[in-house]
Design a protein around this motif. Structure first.
Motif, mmCIF file in Angstrom:
data_model
loop_
_atom_site.group_PDB
_atom_site.id
_atom_site.type_symbol
_atom_site.label_atom_id
_atom_site.label_comp_id
_atom_site.label_asym_id
_atom_site.label_seq_id
_atom_site.Cartn_x
_atom_site.Cartn_y
_atom_site.Cartn_z
ATOM 1 N N GLU A 14 2.420 -8.022 4.776
ATOM 2 C CA GLU A 14 1.237 -8.767 5.355
ATOM 3 C C GLU A 14 0.180 -8.665 4.491
ATOM 4 O O GLU A 14 -0.863 -9.544 4.417
ATOM 5 C CB GLU A 14 0.964 -8.272 6.743
ATOM 6 N N HIS A 15 -0.318 -7.318 4.000
ATOM 7 C CA HIS A 15 -1.317 -7.110 3.231
ATOM 8 C C HIS A 15 -1.104 -7.511 1.897
ATOM 9 O O HIS A 15 -2.108 -6.874 0.966
ATOM 10 C CB HIS A 15 -1.860 -5.592 3.496
ATOM 11 N N LYS A 16 0.330 -7.433 1.268
ATOM 12 C CA LYS A 16 0.575 -7.893 -0.175
ATOM 13 C C LYS A 16 0.139 -6.635 -1.017
ATOM 14 O O LYS A 16 -0.713 -6.931 -2.092
ATOM 15 C CB LYS A 16 -0.113 -9.174 -0.531
ATOM 16 N N ILE A 17 0.522 -5.646 -0.476
ATOM 17 C CA ILE A 17 0.354 -4.416 -1.197
ATOM 18 C C ILE A 17 1.741 -3.512 -1.596
ATOM 19 O O ILE A 17 2.674 -3.764 -0.799
ATOM 20 C CB ILE A 17 -0.550 -3.545 -0.419
ATOM 21 N N SER A 18 1.539 -3.216 -2.603
ATOM 22 C CA SER A 18 2.958 -2.422 -3.375
ATOM 23 C C SER A 18 2.845 -1.206 -2.539
ATOM 24 O O SER A 18 1.776 -0.548 -2.022
ATOM 25 C CB SER A 18 3.037 -2.362 -4.774
ATOM 26 N N GLN A 19 4.263 -0.416 -2.688
ATOM 27 C CA GLN A 19 4.399 1.153 -2.280
ATOM 28 C C GLN A 19 3.466 1.716 -3.321
ATOM 29 O O GLN A 19 2.728 2.758 -2.294
ATOM 30 C CB GLN A 19 5.741 1.451 -2.381
ATOM 31 N N GLN A 20 3.423 1.582 -4.296
ATOM 32 C CA GLN A 20 2.635 2.521 -5.343
ATOM 33 C C GLN A 20 0.955 2.431 -4.929
ATOM 34 O O GLN A 20 0.059 3.294 -4.926
ATOM 35 C CB GLN A 20 2.471 2.056 -6.902
ATOM 36 N N ALA A 21 0.330 1.025 -4.561
ATOM 37 C CA ALA A 21 -0.854 0.814 -4.221
ATOM 38 C C ALA A 21 -1.203 1.374 -3.071
ATOM 39 O O ALA A 21 -2.302 2.089 -2.901
ATOM 40 C CB ALA A 21 -0.974 -0.634 -4.238
ATOM 41 N N LEU A 22 -0.333 1.521 -2.112
ATOM 42 C CA LEU A 22 -0.508 2.041 -0.559
ATOM 43 C C LEU A 22 -0.433 3.874 -0.936
ATOM 44 O O LEU A 22 -1.507 4.533 -0.318
ATOM 45 C CB LEU A 22 0.597 1.651 0.244
ATOM 46 N N ALA A 23 0.414 4.231 -1.790
ATOM 47 C CA ALA A 23 0.439 5.727 -1.998
ATOM 48 C C ALA A 23 -0.872 6.142 -2.763
ATOM 49 O O ALA A 23 -1.516 7.254 -2.165
ATOM 50 C CB ALA A 23 1.693 5.857 -2.787
ATOM 51 N N ASP A 24 -1.369 5.408 -3.367
ATOM 52 C CA ASP A 24 -2.478 5.551 -4.194
ATOM 53 C C ASP A 24 -3.530 5.726 -3.331
ATOM 54 O O ASP A 24 -4.626 6.519 -3.137
ATOM 55 C CB ASP A 24 -2.800 4.735 -5.426
ATOM 56 N N ALA A 25 -3.748 4.816 -2.456
ATOM 57 C CA ALA A 25 -4.801 4.485 -1.422
ATOM 58 C C ALA A 25 -5.031 5.828 -0.321
ATOM 59 O O ALA A 25 -5.957 6.146 -0.052
ATOM 60 C CB ALA A 25 -4.664 3.369 -0.571
ATOM 61 N N ILE A 26 -3.827 6.452 0.005
ATOM 62 C CA ILE A 26 -3.688 7.458 0.870
ATOM 63 C C ILE A 26 -3.391 8.675 0.367
ATOM 64 O O ILE A 26 -3.182 9.879 0.902
ATOM 65 C CB ILE A 26 -2.919 7.117 2.125
ATOM 66 N N SER A 27 -3.499 8.785 -1.108
ATOM 67 C CA SER A 27 -3.153 9.987 -1.843
ATOM 68 C C SER A 27 -1.798 10.735 -1.582
ATOM 69 O O SER A 27 -1.844 11.995 -1.608
ATOM 70 C CB SER A 27 -4.241 11.042 -1.601
ATOM 71 N N VAL A 28 -0.787 10.028 -1.566
ATOM 72 C CA VAL A 28 0.604 10.502 -1.509
ATOM 73 C C VAL A 28 1.261 9.799 -2.683
ATOM 74 O O VAL A 28 0.759 8.864 -3.424
ATOM 75 C CB VAL A 28 1.345 10.301 -0.293
ATOM 76 N N SER A 29 2.497 10.151 -2.805
ATOM 77 C CA SER A 29 3.561 9.725 -4.154
ATOM 78 C C SER A 29 3.950 8.416 -3.335
ATOM 79 O O SER A 29 4.289 8.175 -2.143
ATOM 80 C CB SER A 29 4.484 10.680 -4.335
ATOM 81 N N ARG A 30 4.414 7.297 -4.338
ATOM 82 C CA ARG A 30 5.160 6.199 -3.970
ATOM 83 C C ARG A 30 6.395 6.622 -3.209
ATOM 84 O O ARG A 30 6.751 6.065 -2.185
ATOM 85 C CB ARG A 30 5.509 5.491 -5.159
ATOM 86 N N LYS A 31 7.191 7.838 -3.583
ATOM 87 C CA LYS A 31 8.586 8.237 -3.144
ATOM 88 C C LYS A 31 8.227 8.624 -1.606
ATOM 89 O O LYS A 31 9.038 8.376 -0.806
ATOM 90 C CB LYS A 31 8.983 9.513 -3.888
ATOM 91 N N THR A 32 6.899 9.188 -1.501
ATOM 92 C CA THR A 32 6.695 9.552 0.049
ATOM 93 C C THR A 32 6.705 8.269 0.863
ATOM 94 O O THR A 32 7.350 8.240 2.135
ATOM 95 C CB THR A 32 5.469 10.323 0.080
ATOM 96 N N ILE A 33 6.167 7.234 0.374
ATOM 97 C CA ILE A 33 5.991 5.933 1.128
ATOM 98 C C ILE A 33 7.562 5.468 1.257
ATOM 99 O O ILE A 33 7.772 5.208 2.447
ATOM 100 C CB ILE A 33 5.028 4.897 0.409
ATOM 101 N N SER A 34 8.262 5.371 0.379
ATOM 102 C CA SER A 34 9.493 4.931 0.127
ATOM 103 C C SER A 34 10.218 5.663 1.350
ATOM 104 O O SER A 34 11.327 5.098 2.181
ATOM 105 C CB SER A 34 10.142 5.074 -0.943
ATOM 106 N N THR A 35 10.369 7.075 1.611
ATOM 107 C CA THR A 35 11.241 7.790 2.529
ATOM 108 C C THR A 35 10.530 7.775 3.739
ATOM 109 O O THR A 35 11.372 7.753 4.653
ATOM 110 C CB THR A 35 11.067 9.270 1.758
ATOM 111 N N ILE A 36 9.444 7.611 3.947
ATOM 112 C CA ILE A 36 8.935 7.169 5.372
ATOM 113 C C ILE A 36 9.282 5.855 5.822
ATOM 114 O O ILE A 36 9.856 5.526 7.062
ATOM 115 C CB ILE A 36 7.361 7.144 5.282
ATOM 116 N N GLU A 37 9.328 4.662 5.113
ATOM 117 C CA GLU A 37 9.661 3.259 5.529
ATOM 118 C C GLU A 37 11.250 3.315 5.743
ATOM 119 O O GLU A 37 11.561 2.790 6.436
ATOM 120 C CB GLU A 37 9.409 2.540 4.130
ATOM 121 N N THR A 38 11.976 4.131 4.947
ATOM 122 C CA THR A 38 13.367 3.979 5.160
ATOM 123 C C THR A 38 13.833 5.039 6.242
ATOM 124 O O THR A 38 15.044 5.056 6.727
ATOM 125 C CB THR A 38 14.174 4.419 3.897
ATOM 126 N N GLY A 39 12.869 5.739 6.951
ATOM 127 C CA GLY A 39 13.272 6.927 7.981
ATOM 128 C C GLY A 39 13.635 7.927 7.542
ATOM 129 O O GLY A 39 14.156 8.699 8.349
#
Length: 66
Positions: A14-39
């Protein structure tokens, strides 16, 4: 046992943002975002709050118990 579900991928789309951009914005790794998304990883309260602030929603609008 309850499973934590989340809407991060939907919110990112909805916000047209990549995993990497979200990770950078909240100071975590892209892998962290990925593993949260997949449960595969349940985030800390701190990460959950950072996500809620970033998307301007409540934690409950992102995460729920199945």
């Amino acid at each position: 046992m309850s499973e934590v579900k989340n809407r991060i991928a939907v919110l990112r789309a909805e916000h047209k943002i990549s995993q990497q951009a979200l990770a950078d914005a909240i100071s975590v790794s892209r892998k962290t975002i990925s593993t949260i998304e997949t449960g595969r990883f349940t985030p800390s309260v701190t990460i959950a709050l950072k996500l809620a602030i970033f998307f301007n929603v409540t934690v409950e609008e992102i995460f729920s118990l199945n």
